[in-house]
Design a protein around this motif. Structure first.
Motif, short mmCIF file in Angstrom:
data_model
loop_
_atom_site.label_atom_id
_atom_site.label_comp_id
_atom_site.label_asym_id
_atom_site.label_seq_id
_atom_site.Cartn_x
_atom_site.Cartn_y
_atom_site.Cartn_z
N TYR A 27 0.67 -0.89 -0.23
CA TYR A 27 -0.21 0.19 0.06
C TYR A 27 1.24 1.67 -0.22
O TYR A 27 0.39 2.49 -0.43
N LYS A 28 2.18 1.21 0.79
CA LYS A 28 3.12 2.16 1.13
C LYS A 28 3.11 3.09 0.02
O LYS A 28 3.33 4.58 -0.12
N PRO A 29 3.57 2.85 -1.56
CA PRO A 29 3.68 3.23 -2.28
C PRO A 29 2.81 4.39 -3.16
O PRO A 29 2.28 5.59 -3.80
N GLN A 30 1.00 4.66 -2.35
CA GLN A 30 -0.21 4.22 -3.11
C GLN A 30 0.38 5.99 -2.53
O GLN A 30 -0.58 6.94 -2.34
N VAL A 31 0.68 6.37 -0.93
CA VAL A 31 0.81 7.44 -0.06
C VAL A 31 2.06 7.46 -0.18
O VAL A 31 2.51 7.70 1.10
N PRO A 32 2.63 8.15 -0.91
CA PRO A 32 4.30 8.14 -0.92
C PRO A 32 4.88 8.99 0.63
O PRO A 32 5.57 9.06 1.23
N GLU A 33 3.92 10.09 0.75
CA GLU A 33 4.63 11.03 1.37
C GLU A 33 4.17 11.12 3.09
O GLU A 33 3.96 11.48 4.25
N TRP A 34 3.07 9.65 3.72
CA TRP A 34 3.63 9.62 4.74
C TRP A 34 4.70 8.18 4.93
O TRP A 34 4.71 7.46 4.41
N GLN A 35 4.56 8.08 6.15
CA GLN A 35 5.50 7.39 7.40
C GLN A 35 5.16 6.78 7.91
O GLN A 35 4.10 7.25 8.84
N VAL A 36 5.21 5.78 7.68
CA VAL A 36 4.94 4.46 8.99
C VAL A 36 6.02 4.81 10.19
O VAL A 36 6.74 4.24 10.68
N ILE A 37 5.12 4.72 11.50
CA ILE A 37 5.39 5.19 12.67
C ILE A 37 4.97 3.96 13.54
O ILE A 37 3.98 3.60 13.48
N GLU A 38 6.00 3.69 14.17
CA GLU A 38 5.84 2.99 15.43
C GLU A 38 5.22 3.71 16.62
O GLU A 38 6.17 4.53 17.27
N ARG A 39 3.85 4.22 17.57
CA ARG A 39 3.98 4.90 18.74
C ARG A 39 3.44 3.98 19.49
O ARG A 39 1.94 3.90 19.46
N GLU A 40 3.67 3.77 21.11
CA GLU A 40 3.23 2.93 22.36
C GLU A 40 2.99 1.20 21.74
O GLU A 40 1.64 1.39 21.80
N LEU A 78 -3.64 16.80 14.89
CA LEU A 78 -2.65 18.39 15.61
C LEU A 78 -3.29 19.33 14.90
O LEU A 78 -2.50 19.02 13.41
N THR A 79 -4.00 20.51 14.82
CA THR A 79 -4.03 21.56 13.95
C THR A 79 -3.21 22.51 14.61
O THR A 79 -3.78 22.49 15.92
N GLU A 80 -2.69 23.57 13.92
CA GLU A 80 -1.25 24.50 14.94
C GLU A 80 -1.21 25.41 13.75
O GLU A 80 -1.97 25.60 11.70
N TRP A 81 -0.72 26.76 13.98
CA TRP A 81 -0.45 27.45 12.89
C TRP A 81 0.34 27.15 12.20
O TRP A 81 1.29 26.39 12.06
N GLY A 82 0.22 27.41 10.80
CA GLY A 82 0.92 26.72 9.70
C GLY A 82 0.69 24.88 9.03
O GLY A 82 1.49 25.22 8.31
N ARG A 83 0.16 24.35 9.81
CA ARG A 83 0.20 22.90 9.32
C ARG A 83 -1.25 22.40 10.18
O ARG A 83 -1.45 22.63 11.19
N VAL A 84 -0.49 20.69 9.43
CA VAL A 84 -1.58 20.09 10.75
C VAL A 84 -0.72 18.72 10.82
O VAL A 84 -0.38 18.39 9.03
N THR A 85 -1.13 17.87 11.69
CA THR A 85 -0.56 16.46 11.21
C THR A 85 -1.72 15.30 11.24
O THR A 85 -2.59 15.93 12.27
N LEU A 86 -1.73 14.58 10.48
CA LEU A 86 -3.13 13.91 11.02
C LEU A 86 -1.88 12.29 10.78
O LEU A 86 -1.25 11.83 10.80
N THR A 87 -2.92 11.29 11.56
CA THR A 87 -2.22 10.04 12.32
C THR A 87 -3.96 8.89 11.58
O THR A 87 -4.80 9.43 12.59
N TRP A 88 -3.05 8.10 11.41
CA TRP A 88 -4.36 7.20 10.62
C TRP A 88 -3.95 5.66 11.79
O TRP A 88 -2.76 6.01 10.97
N TRP A 89 -4.83 5.17 12.32
CA TRP A 89 -4.77 3.65 12.25
C TRP A 89 -6.05 3.20 13.36
O TRP A 89 -6.31 4.04 13.46
N THR A 90 -5.75 2.13 13.36
CA THR A 90 -7.43 1.68 13.61
C THR A 90 -7.33 1.18 14.71
O THR A 90 -7.14 0.73 14.85
#
Length: 118
Positions: A27-40, A78-90
């Protein structure tokens, strides 16, 4: 294969396995600007979007919120001045599902449609 942003999320009530590393890499090549991260201990998709000001960032946040409601799948935003960070997981499966990649692609499309991103 149909573009991810044209697909619809399927209800995920748990009991299904999270995507495997090979499935994620498919799937990753279809959303190349997204990072797969691990949190918790949970794999997630994350991307930061840049805007000229808070008003544009908020407009994008609202657009993503409407998409999330329509699909029944919701991100951390997370909405801030001049940027938004989105995090998706199920949440139900504590990992990544095809829905997360669909919503990442829909978020990218929404970003392209926002007036004058930075």
């Amino acid at each position: 294969m149909e573009a991810l942003y044209n697909q619809q999320c399927v209800p995920c009530r748990g009991g299904v396995p999270a995507l495997t590393p090979d499935e994620i890499m498919a799937y990753k090549p279809q959303v190349p600007e997204w990072q797969v991260i691990e949190r918790e201990g949970i794999l997630r998709l994350e991307r930061r979007f840049a805007f000229k000001n808070f008003a544009q960032a908020l407009a994008f946040t609202n657009r993503v919120g409407a998409l999330a409601e329509a699909e029944g799948h919701h991100p951390a935003i997370l909405t801030e001045w001049g940027r938004v960070t989105l995090t998706w997981w199920t949440h139900k499966i504590r990992g990544l599902h095809a829905n997360d990649f669909i919503m990442a692609a829909k978020s990218d499309q929404a970003y392209r449609e926002v007036e004058a991103p930075a």
